[in-house]
Design a protein around this motif. Structure first.
Motif, PDB file in Angstrom:
ATOM      1  N   GLU A  15       0.717  -1.262   0.038  1.00 31.69           N
ATOM      2  CA  GLU A  15       0.117   0.135  -0.241  1.00 31.69           C
ATOM      3  C   GLU A  15       0.799   1.288  -0.198  1.00 31.69           C
ATOM      4  O   GLU A  15       0.397   2.258  -0.629  1.00 31.69           O
ATOM      5  CB  GLU A  15      -1.221  -0.119   1.379  1.00 31.69           C
ATOM      6  CG  GLU A  15      -1.877  -1.005   1.205  1.00 31.69           C
ATOM      7  CD  GLU A  15      -1.492  -2.292   2.013  1.00 31.69           C
ATOM      8  OE1 GLU A  15      -2.170  -3.339   1.699  1.00 31.69           O
ATOM      9  OE2 GLU A  15      -0.343  -2.421   2.347  1.00 31.69           O
ATOM     10  N   LEU A  16       2.013   1.247   0.408  1.00 35.53           N
ATOM     11  CA  LEU A  16       2.815   2.257   0.757  1.00 35.53           C
ATOM     12  C   LEU A  16       3.295   2.545  -0.853  1.00 35.53           C
ATOM     13  O   LEU A  16       3.497   3.602  -0.997  1.00 35.53           O
ATOM     14  CB  LEU A  16       4.107   2.269   1.693  1.00 35.53           C
ATOM     15  CG  LEU A  16       3.687   1.905   3.193  1.00 35.53           C
ATOM     16  CD1 LEU A  16       5.123   1.783   4.107  1.00 35.53           C
ATOM     17  CD2 LEU A  16       3.118   3.604   3.483  1.00 35.53           C
ATOM     18  N   THR A  17       3.869   1.724  -1.379  1.00 39.23           N
ATOM     19  CA  THR A  17       4.313   1.796  -2.840  1.00 39.23           C
ATOM     20  C   THR A  17       3.380   2.437  -3.783  1.00 39.23           C
ATOM     21  O   THR A  17       3.326   3.191  -4.342  1.00 39.23           O
ATOM     22  CB  THR A  17       4.752   0.600  -3.350  1.00 39.23           C
ATOM     23  OG1 THR A  17       5.833   0.006  -2.681  1.00 39.23           O
ATOM     24  CG2 THR A  17       5.214   0.680  -4.851  1.00 39.23           C
ATOM     25  N   HIS A  18       1.964   1.863  -3.622  1.00 38.48           N
ATOM     26  CA  HIS A  18       0.740   2.294  -4.223  1.00 38.48           C
ATOM     27  C   HIS A  18       0.431   3.721  -3.939  1.00 38.48           C
ATOM     28  O   HIS A  18       0.270   4.619  -4.738  1.00 38.48           O
ATOM     29  CB  HIS A  18      -0.407   1.452  -4.072  1.00 38.48           C
ATOM     30  CG  HIS A  18      -1.379   1.782  -4.637  1.00 38.48           C
ATOM     31  ND1 HIS A  18      -2.094   1.598  -6.015  1.00 38.48           N
ATOM     32  CD2 HIS A  18      -2.838   2.658  -4.133  1.00 38.48           C
ATOM     33  CE1 HIS A  18      -3.017   2.078  -6.304  1.00 38.48           C
ATOM     34  NE2 HIS A  18      -3.582   2.802  -5.376  1.00 38.48           N
ATOM     35  N   LEU A  19       0.349   4.157  -2.598  1.00 37.73           N
ATOM     36  CA  LEU A  19       0.222   5.440  -2.208  1.00 37.73           C
ATOM     37  C   LEU A  19       1.210   6.439  -2.781  1.00 37.73           C
ATOM     38  O   LEU A  19       1.004   7.628  -3.149  1.00 37.73           O
ATOM     39  CB  LEU A  19      -0.056   5.444  -0.767  1.00 37.73           C
ATOM     40  CG  LEU A  19      -0.596   6.836  -0.275  1.00 37.73           C
ATOM     41  CD1 LEU A  19      -2.103   6.904  -0.992  1.00 37.73           C
ATOM     42  CD2 LEU A  19      -1.107   6.612   1.375  1.00 37.73           C
ATOM     43  N   ASP A  20       2.698   6.089  -2.549  1.00 36.34           N
ATOM     44  CA  ASP A  20       3.513   6.775  -3.116  1.00 36.34           C
ATOM     45  C   ASP A  20       3.534   7.403  -4.645  1.00 36.34           C
ATOM     46  O   ASP A  20       3.361   8.435  -5.172  1.00 36.34           O
ATOM     47  CB  ASP A  20       4.987   6.062  -3.443  1.00 36.34           C
ATOM     48  CG  ASP A  20       5.828   6.096  -1.935  1.00 36.34           C
ATOM     49  OD1 ASP A  20       5.341   6.796  -0.989  1.00 36.34           O
ATOM     50  OD2 ASP A  20       6.461   4.915  -1.763  1.00 36.34           O
ATOM     51  N   ALA A  21       2.914   6.346  -5.610  1.00 33.47           N
ATOM     52  CA  ALA A  21       2.552   6.552  -6.844  1.00 33.47           C
ATOM     53  C   ALA A  21       1.278   7.033  -7.122  1.00 33.47           C
ATOM     54  O   ALA A  21       1.344   8.350  -8.018  1.00 33.47           O
ATOM     55  CB  ALA A  21       2.562   5.368  -7.488  1.00 33.47           C
ATOM     56  N   ALA A  22       0.208   7.104  -6.236  1.00 34.89           N
ATOM     57  CA  ALA A  22      -0.871   7.817  -6.635  1.00 34.89           C
ATOM     58  C   ALA A  22      -0.748   9.539  -5.869  1.00 34.89           C
ATOM     59  O   ALA A  22      -1.177  10.110  -6.673  1.00 34.89           O
ATOM     60  CB  ALA A  22      -2.292   7.243  -5.451  1.00 34.89           C
ATOM     61  N   ILE A  23       0.082   9.514  -5.067  1.00 35.62           N
ATOM     62  CA  ILE A  23       0.387  11.025  -4.623  1.00 35.62           C
ATOM     63  C   ILE A  23       1.192  11.540  -5.299  1.00 35.62           C
ATOM     64  O   ILE A  23       1.177  12.936  -5.949  1.00 35.62           O
ATOM     65  CB  ILE A  23       0.909  10.968  -3.087  1.00 35.62           C
ATOM     66  CG1 ILE A  23      -0.134  10.781  -2.173  1.00 35.62           C
ATOM     67  CG2 ILE A  23       1.593  12.237  -2.643  1.00 35.62           C
ATOM     68  CD1 ILE A  23       0.094  10.434  -0.658  1.00 35.62           C
ATOM     69  N   GLN A  24       2.169  10.904  -6.017  1.00 32.42           N
ATOM     70  CA  GLN A  24       2.906  11.500  -7.140  1.00 32.42           C
ATOM     71  C   GLN A  24       2.202  12.040  -8.244  1.00 32.42           C
ATOM     72  O   GLN A  24       2.474  12.891  -8.682  1.00 32.42           O
ATOM     73  CB  GLN A  24       4.462  10.635  -7.480  1.00 32.42           C
ATOM     74  CG  GLN A  24       4.860  11.122  -8.598  1.00 32.42           C
ATOM     75  CD  GLN A  24       5.675  12.585  -8.261  1.00 32.42           C
ATOM     76  OE1 GLN A  24       6.017  12.760  -6.832  1.00 32.42           O
ATOM     77  NE2 GLN A  24       5.872  13.483  -8.955  1.00 32.42           N
ATOM     78  N   GLU A  25       1.532  11.021  -8.542  1.00 30.64           N
ATOM     79  CA  GLU A  25       0.511  11.611  -9.842  1.00 30.64           C
ATOM     80  C   GLU A  25      -0.400  12.714  -9.549  1.00 30.64           C
ATOM     81  O   GLU A  25      -0.717  13.489 -10.207  1.00 30.64           O
ATOM     82  CB  GLU A  25      -0.482  10.319 -10.122  1.00 30.64           C
ATOM     83  CG  GLU A  25      -1.464  10.384 -11.336  1.00 30.64           C
ATOM     84  CD  GLU A  25      -2.217   9.399 -11.642  1.00 30.64           C
ATOM     85  OE1 GLU A  25      -2.460   9.087 -12.966  1.00 30.64           O
ATOM     86  OE2 GLU A  25      -2.177   8.432 -10.960  1.00 30.64           O
ATOM     87  N   PHE A  26      -1.172  12.915  -8.485  1.00 27.39           N
ATOM     88  CA  PHE A  26      -1.999  13.859  -8.150  1.00 27.39           C
ATOM     89  C   PHE A  26      -0.945  15.056  -7.947  1.00 27.39           C
ATOM     90  O   PHE A  26      -1.469  16.314  -8.440  1.00 27.39           O
ATOM     91  CB  PHE A  26      -2.642  13.635  -6.798  1.00 27.39           C
ATOM     92  CG  PHE A  26      -4.153  13.578  -6.710  1.00 27.39           C
ATOM     93  CD1 PHE A  26      -4.837  15.042  -7.107  1.00 27.39           C
ATOM     94  CD2 PHE A  26      -4.819  12.490  -6.368  1.00 27.39           C
ATOM     95  CE1 PHE A  26      -6.141  14.522  -7.253  1.00 27.39           C
ATOM     96  CE2 PHE A  26      -6.121  12.205  -6.381  1.00 27.39           C
ATOM     97  CZ  PHE A  26      -6.921  13.608  -6.980  1.00 27.39           C
ATOM     98  N   GLN A  27       0.116  14.962  -7.258  1.00 24.67           N
ATOM     99  CA  GLN A  27       0.955  16.256  -7.220  1.00 24.67           C
ATOM    100  C   GLN A  27       1.687  16.647  -8.426  1.00 24.67           C
ATOM    101  O   GLN A  27       1.566  18.006  -8.710  1.00 24.67           O
ATOM    102  CB  GLN A  27       2.328  15.730  -6.269  1.00 24.67           C
ATOM    103  CG  GLN A  27       3.242  16.679  -5.919  1.00 24.67           C
ATOM    104  CD  GLN A  27       2.589  17.862  -5.110  1.00 24.67           C
ATOM    105  OE1 GLN A  27       1.677  17.783  -4.385  1.00 24.67           O
ATOM    106  NE2 GLN A  27       3.175  19.181  -5.231  1.00 24.67           N
TER     107      GLN A  27
END
Length: 190
Positions: free
Chosen positions: A128-140
């Motif tokens: 989940e941390l890896t997934h959230l890293d990617a999702a937040i980077q995409e939003f950012q």
């Protein structure tokens, strides 16, 4: 009302009473229970529920998606921002640090701080941390200043509001991972 170039002016559709008296129990919101509390979670949960309700009630017409992308994306982005701030505040409290919420709207900065608290309290190799890293980077990368889904132009610099956004966004794909992924529960539990 018409202006000089013969285009119509659209007036805001504003209710007569925004904060009027009680009209019925199921539509009355009690806000006293959260006012003055150090917990930001009820606000974050409200944005999450609003995003889900908006998506669930959206008619199947392309024109609706073209208009509703703005509030839907903003609701999810703001939910994520508030959840990260909540994690940071709770993590600080658990660490014996001064509590409070960061003022930044920068998801990458908030995530770096929140991630440290999550890793300290749990496994640091959770998928989940890896997934959230990617999702937040995409939003950012799409909306770095937290204004792109609120305004069609960049507030401080001028120009397009979302210069790095794709031309088309599938609302189902946009919402589904946030709604059913264990990341939401991870954020809520942190």
């Amino acid at each position: 009302m018409m202006d000089d170039d013969n285009s119509s002016v659209v007036w805001p559709d504003v209710p007569r009473f925004c904060f009027g008296p009680s009209q019925g129990r199921h539509r009355d919101a009690n806000i006293t229970w959260v006012q003055g509390q150090p917990d930001i979670y009820p606000y974050a949960e409200g944005y999450r529920r609003a995003a889900i309700a908006l998506m669930d009630s959206m008619p199947e017409h392309q024109q609706n998606a073209d208009f509703l992308i703005w509030p839907l994306a903003f609701l999810w982005r703001h939910h994520i921002e508030l959840m990260l701030k909540d994690i940071i505040s709770k993590g600080r409290r658990l660490s014996g640090e001064a509590t409070g919420f960061p003022e930044s709207h920068d998801l990458a900065t908030l995530w770096r701080d929140a991630r440290q608290h999550i890793v300290r309290c749990g496994p640091n190799d959770a998928p989940e941390l890896t997934h959230l890293d990617a999702a937040i980077q995409e939003f950012q990368s799409v909306d770095p200043g937290a204004t792109g889904f609120r305004y069609p132009f960049a507030i401080k610099q001028g120009g397009r509001g979302l210069p790095h956004a794709p031309d088309r966004i599938n609302l189902d794909a946009f919402q589904t991972p946030c709604r059913h992924c264990p990341i939401s529960s991870m954020l809520c539990a942190a």
